[in-house]
Design an enzyme around this catalytic site. Sequence first.
Site, PDB file in Angstrom:
ATOM      1  N   ARG A 137       0.068  32.018 -13.369  1.00 35.91           N
ATOM      2  CA  ARG A 137      -0.387  32.369 -14.714  1.00 35.91           C
ATOM      3  C   ARG A 137      -1.695  31.679 -15.091  1.00 35.91           C
ATOM      4  O   ARG A 137      -2.585  32.277 -15.679  1.00 35.91           O
ATOM      5  CB  ARG A 137       0.711  31.946 -15.699  1.00 35.91           C
ATOM      6  N   ARG A 148       6.612  42.295 -19.887  1.00 31.14           N
ATOM      7  CA  ARG A 148       6.885  40.946 -20.391  1.00 31.14           C
ATOM      8  C   ARG A 148       7.522  40.913 -21.784  1.00 31.14           C
ATOM      9  O   ARG A 148       8.467  40.163 -22.004  1.00 31.14           O
ATOM     10  CB  ARG A 148       5.617  40.075 -20.338  1.00 31.14           C
ATOM     11  N   TYR A 182      11.050  39.148 -21.726  1.00 24.88           N
ATOM     12  CA  TYR A 182      11.071  37.741 -22.179  1.00 24.88           C
ATOM     13  C   TYR A 182      10.630  37.587 -23.632  1.00 24.88           C
ATOM     14  O   TYR A 182      10.245  36.480 -24.028  1.00 24.88           O
ATOM     15  CB  TYR A 182      10.125  36.867 -21.327  1.00 24.88           C
ATOM     16  N   GLY A 212       3.451  26.616 -12.942  1.00 21.50           N
ATOM     17  CA  GLY A 212       4.195  26.503 -14.197  1.00 21.50           C
ATOM     18  C   GLY A 212       3.407  26.124 -15.425  1.00 21.50           C
ATOM     19  O   GLY A 212       3.917  26.246 -16.543  1.00 21.50           O
ATOM     20  N   CYS A 232      11.751  56.099 -23.335  1.00 24.72           N
ATOM     21  CA  CYS A 232      12.979  56.360 -24.095  1.00 24.72           C
ATOM     22  C   CYS A 232      13.954  55.201 -23.960  1.00 24.72           C
ATOM     23  O   CYS A 232      14.997  55.320 -23.299  1.00 24.72           O
ATOM     24  CB  CYS A 232      13.577  57.678 -23.632  1.00 24.72           C
TER      25      CYS A 232
HETATM   26  N1  LLP Z   1       5.773  28.597  -7.519  1.00 24.72           N
HETATM   27  C1  LLP Z   1       7.014  29.087  -7.534  1.00 24.72           C
HETATM   28  C2  LLP Z   1       7.955  28.637  -6.522  1.00 24.72           C
HETATM   29  C3  LLP Z   1       7.382  30.024  -8.523  1.00 24.72           C
HETATM   30  O1  LLP Z   1       8.618  30.503  -8.533  1.00 24.72           O
HETATM   31  C4  LLP Z   1       6.437  30.449  -9.488  1.00 24.72           C
HETATM   32  C5  LLP Z   1       6.787  31.420 -10.524  1.00 24.72           C
HETATM   33  C6  LLP Z   1       5.135  29.915  -9.424  1.00 24.72           C
HETATM   34  C7  LLP Z   1       4.836  28.987  -8.431  1.00 24.72           C
HETATM   35  C8  LLP Z   1       4.045  30.287 -10.385  1.00 24.72           C
HETATM   36  O2  LLP Z   1       4.359  29.921 -11.677  1.00 24.72           O
HETATM   37  P1  LLP Z   1       3.258  30.040 -12.826  1.00 24.72           P
HETATM   38  O3  LLP Z   1       2.149  29.068 -12.484  1.00 24.72           O
HETATM   39  O4  LLP Z   1       2.750  31.428 -12.840  1.00 24.72           O
HETATM   40  O5  LLP Z   1       3.983  29.689 -14.057  1.00 24.72           O
HETATM   41  N2  LLP Z   1       7.561  36.956 -14.752  1.00 24.72           N
HETATM   42  C9  LLP Z   1       7.589  35.767 -15.591  1.00 24.72           C
HETATM   43  C10 LLP Z   1       7.226  34.514 -14.827  1.00 24.72           C
HETATM   44  C11 LLP Z   1       8.092  34.265 -13.601  1.00 24.72           C
HETATM   45  C12 LLP Z   1       7.639  33.076 -12.797  1.00 24.72           C
HETATM   46  C13 LLP Z   1       8.388  32.973 -11.516  1.00 24.72           C
HETATM   47  N3  LLP Z   1       7.962  31.924 -10.644  1.00 24.72           N
HETATM   48  C14 LLP Z   1       6.669  35.979 -16.784  1.00 24.72           C
HETATM   49  O6  LLP Z   1       6.054  37.039 -16.887  1.00 24.72           O
HETATM   50  O7  LLP Z   1       6.589  35.122 -17.657  1.00 24.72           O
END
Ligand code: LLP
Length: 435
Positions: free
Chosen positions: A291, A328, A332, A253, A358
Amino acid sequence: MHHFDRIDGALHAEGAPLEALADAVGTPAYVYSTATLTRHYGLLREAVDAHRSALGDALIAFAVKANSNLSVLATLARLGCGADTVSEGEIRRALAAGVPGDRIIFSGVGKTDAELAFAIEAGVRQINVESGAELDRLIEVSSSLRQRGTASRAIATPNIAIRVNPKIGAGGHAKITTGGATDKFGVPVEEAIDLYARASASPHLTPVGLACHIGSQITSLEPMEAAFRTLREVVLTLRANGHAVSRLDLGGGLGVPYHGQTDTPSISDYAAMCARVLDGLEVEAAFEPGRLLAANAGVLLSRVIQVNQRADGRRFLVLDAGMNDLMRPALYDAFHDLVPVRPREGELLAYDLVGPICESTDIFARDRMLPPLQAGDLVAFMSAGAYGAVLASEYNSRPLVPEVLVDGDRWAVVRSRPSYEDMWAREPKADWLSR
Ligand code: LLP
């Protein structure tokens, strides 16, 4: 921090000129940097290891959903990185890329019986259970697998963690918040305590800890700290109830700077905060960054098809990349910087950046100030290494976008663009239509 810099004016991925890659592979195409992936993993590893007394021998498990390319996973696996997975497919990818089962975490709100059985047989490190219904099914699946196991192929009881929903949501957009009270993920504190007791009472599971993930692209440590404090309280309650708790999975996150902004927390502040909250608990931490490791390790290369200059003054930069390649912004309202691969001279102009799809939502940005660009110019969407290629589709019958991995001055196509024949081959005609 990334490794996409200009050499003699032209944008490179490490030592590889993006122009040469585009000529060889075509556009659109994703390009990833090994050095950036390595650097980001190393920074987090170092930051976490600096707090070994509070965080234990912590596992860093890359969230495979962010970038599931086998070569990207193999690059991280070689560094000792584990994998956070949410489907059988992701577990299979992690294993195929060389991540050992004992570094794989299986998360997710809807795991099927078959997926749970697969994870147990693969010997994953832990299964993060998100509901009472899932716990009941997991006990069933584990019990029947073990009944079927033989002495020569004994199946151990799976380690589980209960995912707590701390009723604290956070993240860069409402659609990427996961820890709020109405979000579908995890169970509230009281229920987590109850589920832990139920899991402990079962001979078919080994409860080892708790998990939590409150959202993505989080740019303040405060909500995370509040959530982790909640986890800490739950650990103390569970222990007072006589349960052993040895692991805390702190999820992913942490946000990254998409705009070149500097307000995102540093990795070392993040690790220090985690250590402060877990201090003295004597648990082993796990992290699930997606990310953080991959976003700035990738760009999406695209060519300008044409500039639509309207009589009313609006100017559209029509690119050969569409929302099907990079979802993205459409999903979002996400910001991705767009830079010309060769610098262009001239006064900045306002462009709406659009793809060829389209759909009105096939727009990457409005009124982006850029130097004058022309048909054929090569451009790069920055910070596209996470949640880019994984979300791509073949909408409008556009072949799935390819991926290239660079390492120094060498590079390899690590997912090829399918030919139209490849695409049709996946769609055998119904036999009554074939003659
Ligand atoms: N752990 C769990 C249980 C998760 O659901 C997620 C992401 C992560 C770790 C990794 O989170 P990160 O470190 O990447 O923030 N498609 C969206 C983001 C969806 C994230 C879903 N879960 C975007 O492009 O912003």
